[in-house]
Design an enzyme around this catalytic site. Structure first.
Site, PDB file in Angstrom:
ATOM      1  N   TRP A 134       0.873  -1.181   0.000  1.00 49.29           N
ATOM      2  CA  TRP A 134       0.000   0.000   0.000  1.00 49.29           C
ATOM      3  C   TRP A 134       0.911   1.233   0.000  1.00 49.29           C
ATOM      4  O   TRP A 134       1.796   1.342   0.868  1.00 49.29           O
ATOM      5  CB  TRP A 134      -0.852  -0.066   1.268  1.00 49.29           C
ATOM      6  CG  TRP A 134      -1.834   1.025   1.482  1.00 49.29           C
ATOM      7  CD1 TRP A 134      -2.756   1.494   0.609  1.00 49.29           C
ATOM      8  CD2 TRP A 134      -2.016   1.777   2.697  1.00 49.29           C
ATOM      9  NE1 TRP A 134      -3.508   2.482   1.188  1.00 49.29           N
ATOM     10  CE2 TRP A 134      -3.079   2.678   2.479  1.00 49.29           C
ATOM     11  CE3 TRP A 134      -1.405   1.775   3.952  1.00 49.29           C
ATOM     12  CZ2 TRP A 134      -3.523   3.569   3.451  1.00 49.29           C
ATOM     13  CZ3 TRP A 134      -1.850   2.649   4.920  1.00 49.29           C
ATOM     14  CH2 TRP A 134      -2.899   3.539   4.667  1.00 49.29           C
ATOM     15  N   ASP A 149      -0.425  -5.313   9.682  1.00 47.57           N
ATOM     16  CA  ASP A 149      -1.451  -4.376   9.235  1.00 47.57           C
ATOM     17  C   ASP A 149      -2.683  -5.231   8.933  1.00 47.57           C
ATOM     18  O   ASP A 149      -2.667  -6.085   8.038  1.00 47.57           O
ATOM     19  CB  ASP A 149      -0.963  -3.643   7.979  1.00 47.57           C
ATOM     20  CG  ASP A 149      -1.943  -2.552   7.562  1.00 47.57           C
ATOM     21  OD1 ASP A 149      -3.064  -2.519   8.090  1.00 47.57           O
ATOM     22  OD2 ASP A 149      -1.584  -1.737   6.685  1.00 47.57           O
ATOM     23  N   LYS A 186     -13.417  -1.091   6.823  1.00 49.45           N
ATOM     24  CA  LYS A 186     -14.019  -1.927   5.783  1.00 49.45           C
ATOM     25  C   LYS A 186     -15.035  -2.888   6.375  1.00 49.45           C
ATOM     26  O   LYS A 186     -16.157  -2.968   5.890  1.00 49.45           O
ATOM     27  CB  LYS A 186     -12.949  -2.750   5.053  1.00 49.45           C
ATOM     28  CG  LYS A 186     -11.605  -2.058   4.885  1.00 49.45           C
ATOM     29  CD  LYS A 186     -11.558  -1.091   3.751  1.00 49.45           C
ATOM     30  CE  LYS A 186     -10.209  -0.387   3.758  1.00 49.45           C
ATOM     31  NZ  LYS A 186      -9.953   0.467   2.666  1.00 49.45           N
TER      32      LYS A 186
HETATM   33  C1  LMR Z   1      -7.007   1.688  -0.162  1.00 52.00           C
HETATM   34  O1  LMR Z   1      -5.919   1.098  -0.153  1.00 52.00           O
HETATM   35  O2  LMR Z   1      -7.598   2.004  -1.205  1.00 52.00           O
HETATM   36  C2  LMR Z   1      -7.684   1.998   1.151  1.00 52.00           C
HETATM   37  O3  LMR Z   1      -7.006   1.414   2.192  1.00 52.00           O
HETATM   38  C3  LMR Z   1      -7.945   3.446   1.330  1.00 52.00           C
HETATM   39  C4  LMR Z   1      -6.715   4.258   1.558  1.00 52.00           C
HETATM   40  O4  LMR Z   1      -6.662   4.946   2.585  1.00 52.00           O
HETATM   41  O5  LMR Z   1      -5.792   4.251   0.736  1.00 52.00           O
END
Ligand code: LMR
Length: 397
Positions: free
Chosen positions: A130, A211, A246
């Site tokens: 991420w 996480d 979520k």
């Molecule tokens: C995502 O990865 O789309 C979600 O976790 C929202 C975010 O805060 O990026």
């Protein structure tokens, strides 16, 4: 004063939502941000949350500051949700949990805690991950390194690469793992692989940070915690950043938690005192509303049953969309095999689309996908699936 401050690049995920909102095309599709949508394209307020809010509204009394670590009832409920009601660590009171503003807030608390208490620590993050992970640790001044995760040829976990990186991580460093539904790849280790990971981390004295943002979206609420619990059974010290955005569909309420597994109760108190210092200097103490909603759901047998069922429905919908997406694409006469989408878990899959193809989808078809090629399956819709797959097929040709 502000003349020389440059324009910052827009956020790779939330910036896409901004662009999507401005797009006048009525047929636009947003597969950028990880937000669940139902068959009407709406993100629902869960029935259990609606009912909990009704009850809370009837009993509202006062809004004084919460303790720095937040509501004790919610904190205890989160501990059993992630570690299991029968967790030895909970019976021996060696876990400190604080409320945190979403999973992101929890990660930032961890980053500040690490910087203050282990100034030279490095945090190893998956490649890919991420995009906000790097930003959060950078912002706190914590250095990050990458460990191998994804095998683009087989569209699967590069377990050999992962193990060989973990075997090189110096003792005293931290490794950030995704508890389930890896973001962005949708690929999770098997239980045997989790055990091997846990054993390497324990033997090398490496701190796991988990996480845990998608509990219930993979294979089930308890099932999705299995890897994390294997880690907890081998690694006495560990951190978990969890989120209710979520699985309670409370994105805007910023409900999360940060939990520290310690050796014993007195260590948990010491660690807790440092975590509280970090929180006080960041946002003082958490907000109340969303945490009260979750606590009311978890604390009431009927609402909890309703919640478990609503999570199941969201999970089944996502899995159904995965199959429909892969099958519809397969029917479009493209050479690439997207069957792997059906094997992956959670909101996201790593489509393999290039940055150029993603740009073309946005510019020509108003379809919004993260530049890395990550698609949010949870944002797809059966009514627009054909158009989506036609557009993807056209950029693949
Ligand atoms: C995502 O990865 O789309 C979600 O976790 C929202 C975010 O805060 O990026």
């Amino acid at each position: 004063m502000f003349e020389d401050v440059p324009l910052a690049p827009s956020d790779p995920i939330l910036g896409l939502t901004e662009a999507f909102k401005k797009d006048p095309n009525p047929a636009k599709i947003n597969l950028g941000v990880g937000v669940f949508t139902d068959s009407n394209g709406k993100t629902p307020l869960l029935n259990c949350a609606r009912e909990a809010e009704k009850r809370l509204a009837g009993s509202a009394v006062s809004r004084v500051y919460l303790p720095i670590e937040g509501d004790p009832i919610y904190r205890a409920q989160m501990q059993s949700l992630i570690l299991g009601a029968d967790s030895e660590a909970l019976f021996t009171k060696r876990v400190f949990t604080a409320c945190a503003p979403g999973g992101t807030g929890a990660l930032r608390v961890v980053a500040d805690f690490l910087k203050q208490n282990f100034p030279s620590i490095k945090v190893w993050i998956s490649n890919p991950t991420w995009p906000n992970h790097t930003q959060i640790f950078d912002a706190a001044g914590v250095r990050t390194e990458r460990y191998a995760w994804f095998d683009p040829i087989g569209n699967c976990l590069d377990f050999g690469g992962l193990v060989s990186t973990l075997e090189k991580v110096p003792s005293g460093n931290a490794v950030l793992l995704h508890g389930c539904c890896h973001n962005p790849t949708g690929i999770d280790p098997t239980l045997e692989q989790w055990t091997q990971i846990a054993e390497i981390l324990a033997a090398r004295n490496i701190l796991p940070i988990v996480d845990f943002a998608y509990q219930g979206f993979g294979t089930g609420i308890e099932e999705d915690a299995a890897g994390l619990r294997v880690l907890a059974s081998r690694c006495r010290n560990m951190i978990v950043c969890s989120s209710c955005s979520k699985n309670f569909s409370l994105y805007a309420d910023r409900v999360g938690a940060v939990s520290f597994l310690c050796d014993d109760e007195s260590m948990a108190q010491r660690i807790g005192s440092q975590v509280k210092r970090v929180i006080r200097a960041n946002y003082s103490n958490p907000p109340q509303h969303g945490f009260s909603v979750v606590a009311s759901i978890m604390g009431d047998k009927d609402l909890r049953t309703m919640w478990v069922d609503e999570v199941r429905l969201m999970r089944e919908r996502i899995n159904g969309l995965r199959a429909l997406f892969a099958d519809t694409l397969a029917g479009k006469g493209i050479k690439q095999d997207f069957g792997f989408i059906k094997r992956q878990l959670g909101m996201f899959s790593f489509s393999g689309l290039s940055k150029e193809q993603v740009d073309e989808l946005r510019e020509k078809h108003s379809i919004y996908i993260v530049a890395s090629g990550r698609v949010s399956v949870a944002g797809m819709n059966e009514k627009t699936m054909d158009r989506l797959c036609d557009a993807i097929a056209s950029v693949l040709r």
